[in-house]
Design an enzyme around this catalytic site. Sequence first.
Site, PDB file in Angstrom:
ATOM      1  N   LYS A 172      26.840  15.209 -22.107  1.00  0.00           N
ATOM      2  CA  LYS A 172      26.734  16.671 -22.050  1.00  0.00           C
ATOM      3  C   LYS A 172      26.011  17.110 -23.316  1.00  0.00           C
ATOM      4  O   LYS A 172      26.522  16.937 -24.424  1.00  0.00           O
ATOM      5  CB  LYS A 172      28.131  17.297 -21.988  1.00  0.00           C
ATOM      6  CG  LYS A 172      28.110  18.813 -22.104  1.00  0.00           C
ATOM      7  CD  LYS A 172      29.520  19.399 -22.083  1.00  0.00           C
ATOM      8  CE  LYS A 172      29.510  20.831 -22.600  1.00  0.00           C
ATOM      9  NZ  LYS A 172      30.847  21.407 -22.696  1.00  0.00           N
ATOM     10  N   THR A 193      40.026  25.110 -22.839  1.00  0.00           N
ATOM     11  CA  THR A 193      40.990  26.012 -23.465  1.00  0.00           C
ATOM     12  C   THR A 193      41.917  26.675 -22.447  1.00  0.00           C
ATOM     13  O   THR A 193      43.116  26.812 -22.711  1.00  0.00           O
ATOM     14  CB  THR A 193      40.249  27.086 -24.280  1.00  0.00           C
ATOM     15  OG1 THR A 193      39.284  26.421 -25.102  1.00  0.00           O
ATOM     16  CG2 THR A 193      41.191  27.853 -25.176  1.00  0.00           C
ATOM     17  N   ALA A 218      32.401  26.795 -19.818  1.00  0.00           N
ATOM     18  CA  ALA A 218      32.727  27.651 -20.960  1.00  0.00           C
ATOM     19  C   ALA A 218      33.139  29.073 -20.578  1.00  0.00           C
ATOM     20  O   ALA A 218      32.529  29.710 -19.727  1.00  0.00           O
ATOM     21  CB  ALA A 218      31.585  27.718 -21.951  1.00  0.00           C
ATOM     22  N   GLY A 219      34.190  29.525 -21.252  1.00  0.00           N
ATOM     23  CA  GLY A 219      34.603  30.915 -21.173  1.00  0.00           C
ATOM     24  C   GLY A 219      35.549  31.260 -20.040  1.00  0.00           C
ATOM     25  O   GLY A 219      36.086  32.359 -19.988  1.00  0.00           O
ATOM     26  N   GLY A 223      35.702  29.034 -25.308  1.00  0.00           N
ATOM     27  CA  GLY A 223      37.046  29.345 -25.807  1.00  0.00           C
ATOM     28  C   GLY A 223      37.415  30.813 -25.774  1.00  0.00           C
ATOM     29  O   GLY A 223      38.512  31.187 -26.170  1.00  0.00           O
TER      30      GLY A 223
END
EC number: 2.8.1.10
Lengths: 370, 256
Positions: free
Chosen positions: B99, B209, B186-187, B160
């Site tokens: 990645k 996360t 992400a997010g 995160g």
Amino acid sequence: MTKQVLIIGGGVIGLSAAFECQRRGNQVTLLESTKCGGQASGAAAGMLAPYCEIEEDPDEFFLLCQKSLKLFPEWQKEVKKYASMDFEYNNSGSLYGIFHEADILGLETKMSWQKEFGVGARIIEGKELEKKEPGLSKDIIAALWCPEESHIYAPDYVKALETACRRLGVSIHDQLGMLKINEHNGQLTVLAPDGTAFEGDTIVIATGAWSQMWEEIFPYSFPVFPIRGQICAYNEIEPTNHIIFTSQGYLVSKGNGTLVCGASEDIAGFDTSVTEKGIERLEKWNRKVLPALHNKRPFHKWAGLRPATQDGFPLIGKLSEYPEVIFATGHYRNGILLSPITGKIVANELEGNNNPVPIERFNPERFITL
Amino acid sequence: MQKNLVIAGHELKSRLFLGTGRYPNPYIQNKAIEASETEVLTFAIRRVNLQDPHEDSILQHVGGRYFQFLPNTSGAKNAEEAIRIARLAKASGISDWIKVEISKNEKTLLPDPIETLKATEVLAKEGFVVLPYISDDPVICKKLEEAGAAAVMPGGSPIGTGLGILNPYNISLIVEELNVPVIVDAGLGSAADVTQAMELGADGVLLNTAIAKAKDPIAMAHSIKHAIQAGRLSYLAGRIPKKKYATASSPISSGI
């Protein structure tokens, strides 16, 4: 008003709560199944290093750790005074060493948010790093230097806490075996296997990895479970100047001439034996950090059970339906560091005083059973 | 019968890619990974003991089960650094999947698209299975595909943050325009965000996360697994068009 306080658990958290509550004029009875400091507390490496260990962004847990670190200078002095004993408290500072340039970004992120909390950390490299810690491997290209971080010799600290408690008049009962809480007509009683019953105005639960059993008496879920931490120590080795962290573990030189290295974590129930795999892994990695360990083997190996929780936060505070019960458990890898602040919070909760940091996130009732 | 996700000829039963960071402890980490039923685990190469991955402080706990490892170059500030650590990971035998994650700003950790494209080109030519983490821009995502990415991973919002998908329109354009799988990375903060990504037509999601920092990471892992399934099915089933006014669900003139 003097309160009769029963504390279950003679680890560093129970002893600190006893020390603080007794000093504030309450009458404390501390109950311990085996012996004080016999579990995680006595096995700890005594790192007071939240800035290196917390990778996360700022939250209530960071504030709790930072507050406790700042309490330590005064707190350890008080413990020594009341115990008339000395123990090592070393303001060595710490170095978080990195092997890849790609780690710099992570250190910068951490440094930038910690700066807002007044943390004076700095990235050092090259000659400066070599001068600060000459024994470090040259493969460590840079390090985050946290001058405020310290360490303590945990076995002596716990002994001193116990002595201080006794001298202050805390009544300590150890070797009691597994304790139970009974409820009869709304009155809580702590029962020892031999039938002895203890009563008090308040019961403090500081039973570390052995906290899940209280689900039997209170209507909440307490997801606290043991994570084994294996540690080893070398002797006859040039001491390091700082606590040294890397992504795989830490090394710290103690005043008694030993170099303590940890930790290999695994899941093994309540088994506190060490494994070949756990220690060899540390040995192999330690040589990459300190080349002087090349021909060295540890002379001492041990393990402790860290009381881990489901969300990583400890359980600290009163139960709403049982306001006479205060929880102080689940401190995982941070029991020694968090002992002063937890002792003070327990005493504040007992007296109905405000706390110096928010504790809502640590509410012992926050977990639900699915 | 639903088709499985295939990346570079590798068939995956789960459409969840899971990060290994930030779990409160190894016990919770293991249980959450197990509950999620993920087959792909991602981790930062810089944090791993590459010589002895089975002794690594994080990876040692996931041993004994088979996972496709997706090491990431997080922390790399330019293509050159990312390429260097990718090669280290491949040489260690951990995985030839990579990645690509390149950020300069320590506050937003947003990907640098130009450096990401450069690294993707080089690594794809070298035979890596490259999955670049990139901003939600359809143009750069298409360029990454052309550069040889095996899948493209646009971010929903910064790493995160749990802000979810800030630009669903862009994500749906990316899904429309790319031939390689699109993994929203992400997010994502909750099951709703994950379902939304899948309903937009994403082939999978990557998160860390949202599970690791949940109050109950194991329960959240279960929830995310179902969210992926729900979102995927909803996407395949085809949602109804949105209308301004009501239509009775029990028609007045039913065909008797």
